[in-house]
Design an enzyme around this catalytic site. Structure first.
Site, PDB file in Angstrom:
ATOM      1  N   LYS A 141      10.056   4.085   0.782  1.00 22.32           N
ATOM      2  CA  LYS A 141       9.176   4.440  -0.330  1.00 22.32           C
ATOM      3  C   LYS A 141       9.752   5.635  -1.067  1.00 22.32           C
ATOM      4  CE  LYS A 141       5.876   7.279   2.210  1.00 22.32           C
ATOM      5  NZ  LYS A 141       4.490   7.625   2.357  1.00 22.32           N
ATOM      6  N   SER A 180       6.216   3.244   8.933  1.00 23.46           N
ATOM      7  CA  SER A 180       5.040   3.904   9.485  1.00 23.46           C
ATOM      8  C   SER A 180       4.736   3.483  10.919  1.00 23.46           C
ATOM      9  CB  SER A 180       3.849   3.639   8.571  1.00 23.46           C
ATOM     10  OG  SER A 180       2.770   4.430   8.969  1.00 23.46           O
ATOM     11  N   HIS A 181       3.546   2.947  11.119  1.00 24.51           N
ATOM     12  CA  HIS A 181       3.082   2.591  12.464  1.00 24.51           C
ATOM     13  C   HIS A 181       3.597   1.225  12.909  1.00 24.51           C
ATOM     14  CE1 HIS A 181       0.607   1.071   9.308  1.00 24.51           C
ATOM     15  NE2 HIS A 181       0.226   0.101  10.111  1.00 24.51           N
ATOM     16  N   ASP A 218       5.963   7.767  11.551  1.00 23.91           N
ATOM     17  CA  ASP A 218       6.513   8.749  10.608  1.00 23.91           C
ATOM     18  C   ASP A 218       5.691  10.029  10.537  1.00 23.91           C
ATOM     19  OD1 ASP A 218       4.437   7.305   9.420  1.00 23.91           O
ATOM     20  OD2 ASP A 218       5.200   7.618   7.407  1.00 23.91           O
ATOM     21  N   ASP A 252       2.450  10.731   9.890  1.00 25.73           N
ATOM     22  CA  ASP A 252       1.367  11.045   8.952  1.00 25.73           C
ATOM     23  C   ASP A 252      -0.009  10.645   9.457  1.00 25.73           C
ATOM     24  OD1 ASP A 252       1.793   8.352   8.612  1.00 25.73           O
ATOM     25  OD2 ASP A 252       2.147   8.442   6.443  1.00 25.73           O
ATOM     26  N   ARG A 253      -0.063   9.775  10.474  1.00 28.05           N
ATOM     27  CA  ARG A 253      -1.371   9.394  11.017  1.00 28.05           C
ATOM     28  C   ARG A 253      -1.713  10.237  12.237  1.00 28.05           C
ATOM     29  NH1 ARG A 253      -2.412   2.989  10.655  1.00 28.05           N
ATOM     30  NH2 ARG A 253      -1.680   2.700   8.526  1.00 28.05           N
ATOM     31  N   GLU A 293      -8.692   8.895   5.338  1.00 25.94           N
ATOM     32  CA  GLU A 293      -8.836   7.445   5.334  1.00 25.94           C
ATOM     33  C   GLU A 293      -9.202   6.958   6.729  1.00 25.94           C
ATOM     34  OE1 GLU A 293      -6.047   5.301   2.431  1.00 25.94           O
ATOM     35  OE2 GLU A 293      -4.784   6.677   3.546  1.00 25.94           O
ATOM     36  N   ARG A 322       7.790  -2.713   2.581  1.00 24.43           N
ATOM     37  CA  ARG A 322       7.952  -2.916   4.034  1.00 24.43           C
ATOM     38  C   ARG A 322       8.338  -4.362   4.287  1.00 24.43           C
ATOM     39  NH1 ARG A 322       3.004   0.719   6.411  1.00 24.43           N
ATOM     40  NH2 ARG A 322       3.734   2.593   5.363  1.00 24.43           N
ATOM     41  N   ASP A 368       1.849   8.827  14.576  1.00 23.28           N
ATOM     42  CA  ASP A 368       2.479   7.516  14.417  1.00 23.28           C
ATOM     43  C   ASP A 368       3.984   7.615  14.162  1.00 23.28           C
ATOM     44  OD1 ASP A 368       2.341   8.541  11.857  1.00 23.28           O
ATOM     45  OD2 ASP A 368       2.100   6.585  10.917  1.00 23.28           O
ATOM     46  N   THR A 403       0.831  -1.207   0.000  1.00 17.00           N
ATOM     47  CA  THR A 403       0.000   0.000   0.000  1.00 17.00           C
ATOM     48  C   THR A 403       0.864   1.254   0.000  1.00 17.00           C
ATOM     49  OG1 THR A 403      -1.593  -1.235   1.331  1.00 17.00           O
ATOM     50  CG2 THR A 403      -1.934   1.122   1.171  1.00 17.00           C
ATOM     51  N   LYS A 449      -0.724  12.238   3.927  1.00 19.00           N
ATOM     52  CA  LYS A 449      -1.541  12.564   5.091  1.00 19.00           C
ATOM     53  C   LYS A 449      -0.629  13.176   6.144  1.00 19.00           C
ATOM     54  CE  LYS A 449      -1.499   7.698   6.606  1.00 19.00           C
ATOM     55  NZ  LYS A 449      -0.921   6.967   5.465  1.00 19.00           N
TER      56      LYS A 449
HETATM   57  C1  G16 Z   1      -0.518   3.351   4.538  1.00 17.14           C
HETATM   58  C2  G16 Z   1      -1.075   4.138   3.412  1.00 17.14           C
HETATM   59  C3  G16 Z   1      -2.511   4.481   3.682  1.00 17.14           C
HETATM   60  C4  G16 Z   1      -3.303   3.227   3.987  1.00 17.14           C
HETATM   61  C5  G16 Z   1      -2.656   2.488   5.129  1.00 17.14           C
HETATM   62  C6  G16 Z   1      -3.305   1.153   5.460  1.00 17.14           C
HETATM   63  O1  G16 Z   1      -0.474   4.149   5.678  1.00 17.14           O
HETATM   64  O2  G16 Z   1      -0.342   5.322   3.220  1.00 17.14           O
HETATM   65  O3  G16 Z   1      -3.006   5.156   2.576  1.00 17.14           O
HETATM   66  O4  G16 Z   1      -4.604   3.547   4.321  1.00 17.14           O
HETATM   67  O5  G16 Z   1      -1.311   2.229   4.794  1.00 17.14           O
HETATM   68  O6  G16 Z   1      -3.101   0.278   4.441  1.00 17.14           O
HETATM   69  P1  G16 Z   1      -3.428  -1.264   4.587  1.00 17.14           P
HETATM   70  O7  G16 Z   1      -4.869  -1.329   4.982  1.00 17.14           O
HETATM   71  O8  G16 Z   1      -3.143  -1.818   3.234  1.00 17.14           O
HETATM   72  O9  G16 Z   1      -2.553  -1.843   5.678  1.00 17.14           O
HETATM   73  P2  G16 Z   1       0.856   4.249   6.530  1.00 17.14           P
HETATM   74  O10 G16 Z   1       0.517   5.198   7.640  1.00 17.14           O
HETATM   75  O11 G16 Z   1       1.114   2.843   6.990  1.00 17.14           O
HETATM   76  O12 G16 Z   1       1.883   4.746   5.579  1.00 17.14           O
END
Ligand code: G16
Length: 543
Positions: free
Chosen positions: A126, A113-114, A279, A281-282, A363, A22, A277, A18, A376
């Site tokens: 990325k 990310s998280h 990085d 963005d959340r 989202e 990772r 989170d 996504t 985000k």
């Molecule tokens: C990433 C994407 C988001 C997505 C999220 C969850 O977030 O940037 O757009 O909504 O993953 O994705 P999935 O449901 O496929 O795990 P982040 O914060 O992990 O970069």
């Protein structure tokens, strides 16, 4: 210092999910893994010759080493300049802003990310494009093709750059510009929000806790909330970024941000709570005893964004990912603006933002943002809420109660089943696909199915087509369940079940979400056979 070509061969599975690639940190540290992927990106963007790139990450374990490797590779590939955050740190939204502000050709963001960090946890990489946004599917397809045919990568033999010192340095013939990580981002925020009004809120005794979860937003939150806006010291907790995030999951939801939730539901809670989170963005928004779902947060921001100076002219349109609740759709309809439904992944908002079709996106996965960057943005959402609270004089729970009274309440919950065996998860999804045609008209757990399909998306700007984006089943009474496999996990498969129900009865606005959604939850299990196929009695995480 001359560039050499190091022979290599393809490593299976370097397919972006996504949001970039990772994997376990040890995978990234294995011989050639990081190098193969970086070279594949550089080749896929048409080479690095003469290009200016941005580089930074969330400070997790291996961030520092990976940055030095990428610098040597960029130099070997002929890049002119790489702009790096001090100590290798840039939050994802700050990196997006840096790419746009510097008019760079793109940038590398190092983060999972998280996901937890550490030698035995997760790492990620990325590439964001010149608009500051994540690589499009077209580019990630090209990168994947390169990973499958790579035979060598460029490398230069050069000493490490001291990233603690801001200013210019060199690697071979390439300039490395080390920049302070917070200042430019903070200046951007000041152009969007009424800092005087928010400072007035704090001066008047308004209390807040921001949980940076030992991740990248700590320095940004200290600078913005405490230094510029005058919130008392101690407003930001867990504000020192650590390579392993203090052993926690830097995921801002009620499960992982339990320290903050404890404060917000304990004795004498502050007026407002928020978290971000790994990085940055959340975001999570919580009032006194009032957790706000990300879908509701998006809808509330859509309703009130005009109160912030940067959005005073109103919104051009809004966009949400398909599994996000339809709460924002109701606001868009009332305001007479367009609302777009995109696949999961911030990359799908980029073309809509670039074309000026939308100025707010969000989202269910705790992401909200606007056209100010192409990612985000956690602290942006927090400042937006503070601006709305300052402008209305209302608390989080008063704002939400008013919102539901006006637009109705989209009860919402997401159930995650983590690390499910991949075969079982794929089997469940395949079986669902096989059932779709026969579902409409059936009544399950008292709910009558009105539609069932697998979501596909045609981008209205660039015409690209994306299929296989989750199975959605709609019921009479504006209820819905969506099934999707996560694209960000690093172990097995994560099944996400998204549950939603619209309630318009004013007497039923205060139920616990799981209670309001009981029939939808039961229908979801009956349709997909979750227990029987995964062997799991309950979800691992409910958010
Ligand atoms: C990433 C994407 C988001 C997505 C999220 C969850 O977030 O940037 O757009 O909504 O993953 O994705 P999935 O449901 O496929 O795990 P982040 O914060 O992990 O970069």
């Amino acid at each position: 210092m001359t560039a050499t070509q190091i022979p290599t061969s393809p490593i299976a599975g370097q397919k972006a999910g996504t949001s970039g690639l990772r994997r376990k940190t040890r995978d990234f540290m294995a011989p050639h893994f990081l190098e193969n992927y970086v070279q594949s990106i550089l080749t896929a963007i048409g080479g690095a010759q003469g290009k200016r790139l941005v580089l930074g990450g969330d400070g997790r374990f291996f961030n520092d080493r990976a940055i030095q490797i990428i610098l040597r590779m960029a130099a070997a590939n002929g890049a002119t300049e790489v702009i790096v955050g001090q100590n290798g740190i840039l939050s994802t939204p700050a990196a997006s802003h840096m790419i746009r502000m510097q008019k760079a050709d793109g940038g590398f963001i190092l983060s999972a990310s998280h996901n937890p960090g550490g030698e035995d946890e997760d790492f990620g990489l990325k590439f964001n494009m010149a608009n500051g946004g994540p690589a499009t599917e077209a580019l990630t397809d090209k990168i994947l093709a390169q990973t499958q045919s790579i035979t060598s990568y460029g490398m230069i033999d050069a000493p490490d750059v001291d990233l603690s010192v801001c200013g210019p340095a060199t690697v071979g013939d390439m300039t490395v510009t080390v920049v302070e990580s917070v200042t430019d981002y903070a200046a951007l925020m000041e152009t969007l929000f009424d800092f005087d009004a928010i400072a007035g809120l704090f001066a008047g005794g308004f209390t807040m806790r921001f949980d940076a979860m030992h991740a990248v937003t700590g320095p940004y939150a200290h600078a913005l909330l405490e230094d510029r806006l005058g919130a008392p010291k101690g407003t930001v907790i867990n504000g020192t970024p650590l390579p392993d995030f203090g052993g926690g999951h830097p995921d801002p939801n009620p499960i992982w941000a339990h320290e903050l939730m404890g404060i917000m539901t304990g004795d004498n809670p502050p007026d407002f709570g928020a978290a971000s989170d790994g990085d940055g963005d959340r975001n999570m928004i919580v009032g006194r005893g009032a957790y706000v779902t990300p879908s509701d947060s998006l809808a509330l921001i859509a309703a009130h964004a005009h109160r912030a100076p940067g959005y005073g002219q109103g919104l051009a349109g809004v966009a949400r990912s398909m599994p996000t609740s339809a709460a924002v759709d109701r606001v868009a309809a009332a305001k007479g603006i367009d609302c777009y439904e995109t696949p999961t992944g911030w990359k799908f908002f980029g073309s809509l933002l670039d074309a000026g079709k939308v100025s707010l996106c969000g989202e269910e996965s705790a992401g909200t943002g606007s056209g100010h960057v192409r990612e985000k943005d956690g602290l942006w959402a927090v400042l937006m809420w503070l601006n709305i609270i300052a402008a209305t004089g209302k608390s989080v729970s008063e704002l939400m109660a008013d919102h539901w009274a006006t637009y109705g309440r989209n009860y919402y919950s997401r159930h995650d089943y983590e690390a499910v065996e991949t075969d079982k998860a794929n089997g469940l999804m395949d079986a669902l696909r096989g059932k779709l045609a026969g579902l409409p008209g059936q009544t399950i757990a008292g709910l009558t199915v009105t539609m069932a399909d697998e979501f596909a998306y045609d981008d209205p700007v660039d015409g690209s087509h994306t299929s296989g984006q989750g199975i959605r089943i709609g019921f009479e009474g504006d209820a819905r369940v969506v099934f999707r496999l996560s694209g960000t996990g690093t172990q097995g498969a994560t099944l996400r079940v998204y549950l939603e129900l619209l309630e318009l009865d004013p007497a039923k606005m205060d139920l616990p979400a799981e209670e309001a959604l009981a029939a939808v939850i039961s229908a979801a299990d009956q349709i997909a056979g979750i227990k029987e196929r995964t062997g799991r009695e309950t979800p691992d995480v409910k958010t």
